[in-house]
Design a protein around this motif. Structure first.
Motif, PDB file in Angstrom:
ATOM      1  N   PRO A  31       0.812  -1.222   0.000  1.00  0.00           N
ATOM      2  CA  PRO A  31       0.000   0.000   0.000  1.00  0.00           C
ATOM      3  C   PRO A  31       0.846   1.274   0.000  1.00  0.00           C
ATOM      4  O   PRO A  31       0.529   2.233  -0.712  1.00  0.00           O
ATOM      5  CB  PRO A  31      -0.825  -0.126   1.290  1.00  0.00           C
ATOM      6  CG  PRO A  31      -0.883  -1.573   1.582  1.00  0.00           C
ATOM      7  CD  PRO A  31       0.431  -2.119   1.124  1.00  0.00           C
ATOM      8  N   PHE A  35       0.943   4.022  -2.929  1.00  0.00           N
ATOM      9  CA  PHE A  35       0.672   5.424  -2.602  1.00  0.00           C
ATOM     10  C   PHE A  35       1.793   6.332  -3.106  1.00  0.00           C
ATOM     11  O   PHE A  35       1.533   7.390  -3.702  1.00  0.00           O
ATOM     12  CB  PHE A  35       0.511   5.590  -1.090  1.00  0.00           C
ATOM     13  CG  PHE A  35       0.307   7.024  -0.675  1.00  0.00           C
ATOM     14  CD1 PHE A  35      -0.945   7.617  -0.737  1.00  0.00           C
ATOM     15  CD2 PHE A  35       1.381   7.790  -0.220  1.00  0.00           C
ATOM     16  CE1 PHE A  35      -1.137   8.939  -0.364  1.00  0.00           C
ATOM     17  CE2 PHE A  35       1.203   9.109   0.146  1.00  0.00           C
ATOM     18  CZ  PHE A  35      -0.057   9.688   0.082  1.00  0.00           C
ATOM     19  N   ALA A  57      -4.324   2.102  -3.264  1.00  0.00           N
ATOM     20  CA  ALA A  57      -3.611   2.199  -1.987  1.00  0.00           C
ATOM     21  C   ALA A  57      -4.593   2.265  -0.829  1.00  0.00           C
ATOM     22  O   ALA A  57      -4.383   1.647   0.223  1.00  0.00           O
ATOM     23  CB  ALA A  57      -2.714   3.435  -1.990  1.00  0.00           C
ATOM     24  N   ALA A  72      -4.552   8.661   1.167  1.00  0.00           N
ATOM     25  CA  ALA A  72      -4.914   8.111  -0.138  1.00  0.00           C
ATOM     26  C   ALA A  72      -6.295   8.621  -0.565  1.00  0.00           C
ATOM     27  O   ALA A  72      -6.499   8.995  -1.727  1.00  0.00           O
ATOM     28  CB  ALA A  72      -4.897   6.584  -0.092  1.00  0.00           C
TER      29      ALA A  72
END
Length: 363
Positions: A31, A35, A57, A72
């Motif tokens: 993640p 991002f 993300a 995000a």
């Protein structure tokens, strides 16, 4: 042989365990990696790719990574807004609901205001702008907020708040410096703060996009400050290229300046432009042109324009009737001269007017 096989099995088992551990570590980092990739594209203006990555993300972040999920969601909503996606306002408002403690609240409120302002809904934009804390914005966004919120107040004729916000952007180098100074100067001009307006307009004289309008403000301010010589010197060269409303406005400045200097023959050409080319000439325009002809002893032309001023019940009307009656006397038209004296009977007559009336009735 057995020992070799045993060692091979041990090596394969260790490698499998290492690979499984590494895969789990990669999954935990995924993640953040997505991002960061989204942020890379966002900062370069590739909002379509960025929005997709920020969405991934957000969905991939585990429950324990609340800050990542919030960031995000924020950048996904911003990307959607810069793409002008129809769901952008929804995403931004949902962000405010889902993350009420976020550090991005002011920026989100500001962006919602910008979207409303882009649709010419300044009042709605101001509702969002009023929720913004400028200190929570980074420098570039903060300057953009000062300009755009100031402009929104300007469009709503709230000059106090407009000047306050524009004042925070007008002295800081940025792409908002010139427009912030322009609207700030216009406010000072409208409020009668002519010296402050003049100083600010002078800073914009050579700015692209403002060179065609700023000189007209400056010429008008010189006239309002009763600096007639400076108004004439500054404004005369501009007449060569002036067109439309600016031409008639500039002609008014020059004509009125010459009129104030009692240079009536020079006032007449400019005041004639005002009367003939303005969509709605003012009473003062006809009055000054009529008096200019009067003092140049062109009584026929003077009467033509002074007759346009007699619709009110004020000192200008009374003076117009006085000079209009004298024009008729000078041209031997005693009938119209008498009428000119009878019209303002409801008004208090001045002594000169009374004396002239006596000269008419006694003849």
């Amino acid at each position: 042989m057995i020992n070799r096989l045993f060692l091979a099995v041990l090596a394969l088992t260790a490698l499998s365990q290492f690979s499984a551990s590494g895969q789990k570590s990669l999954e935990r980092d995924q993640p953040e990696r997505i991002f960061e990739e989204g942020l890379f594209h966002y900062e370069r203006g590739y909002y379509g790719v960025a929005r997709e990555l920020f969405g991934k993300a957000h969905d991939a972040a585990p429950a324990g990574q609340g800050a990542l999920m919030a960031d995000a969601a924020f950048y996904e909503a911003l990307s959607a807004s810069y793409l002008e996606n129809g769901d952008a306002p929804y995403l931004l408002e949902r962000y405010l609901e889902d993350y009420p403690e976020s550090k991005h609240l002011s920026h989100t409120n500001f962006r919602l205001g910008e979207l409303a302002q882009d649709d010419n809904r300044d009042r709605i934009a101001l509702r969002w702008y009023e929720k913004v804390k400028p200190a929570d914005l980074d420098r570039e966004v903060r300057l953009r907020y000062f300009y755009k919120a100031g402009y929104a107040y300007f469009m709503e004729d709230d000059y106090v708040n407009a000047a306050r916000l524009l004042g925070n952007a007008k002295d800081v180098p940025s792409k908002y410096w010139a427009p912030a100074n322009y609207y700030y100067a216009h406010i000072q001009y409208e409020e009668g703060n002519h010296e402050a307006a003049l100083r600010t307009f002078q800073k914009l004289q050579d700015e692209p996009g403002f060179q065609s309008v700023i000189p007209y403000y400056i010429a008008q301010i010189y006239y309002m400050q009763e600096d007639y010589d400076q108004a004439i010197e500054y404004g005369t060269p501009l007449m060569a290229e002036a067109k439309g409303v600016m031409r008639s406005d500039l002609a008014r400045v020059l004509g009125d300046s010459y009129f104030a200097k009692e240079s009536y023959s020079r006032a007449i050409p400019y005041l004639s432009i005002v009367v003939n080319e303005s969509k709605t000439p003012r009473r003062e325009d006809y009055y000054h042109l009529g008096l200019s002809y009067y003092f140049e002893k062109d009584y026929v032309q003077a009467a033509t324009y002074l007759a346009q001023v007699t619709s009110g019940e004020d000192e200008m009307t009374q003076n117009a009737y006085y000079h209009l009656a004298d024009c008729y006397l000078k041209t031997g038209d005693k009938k119209n001269a008498r009428v000119a004296f009878e019209r303002p009977t409801a008004m208090r007559l001045t002594w000169p007017l009374r004396r002239m009336r006596c000269s008419i009735t006694s003849s």
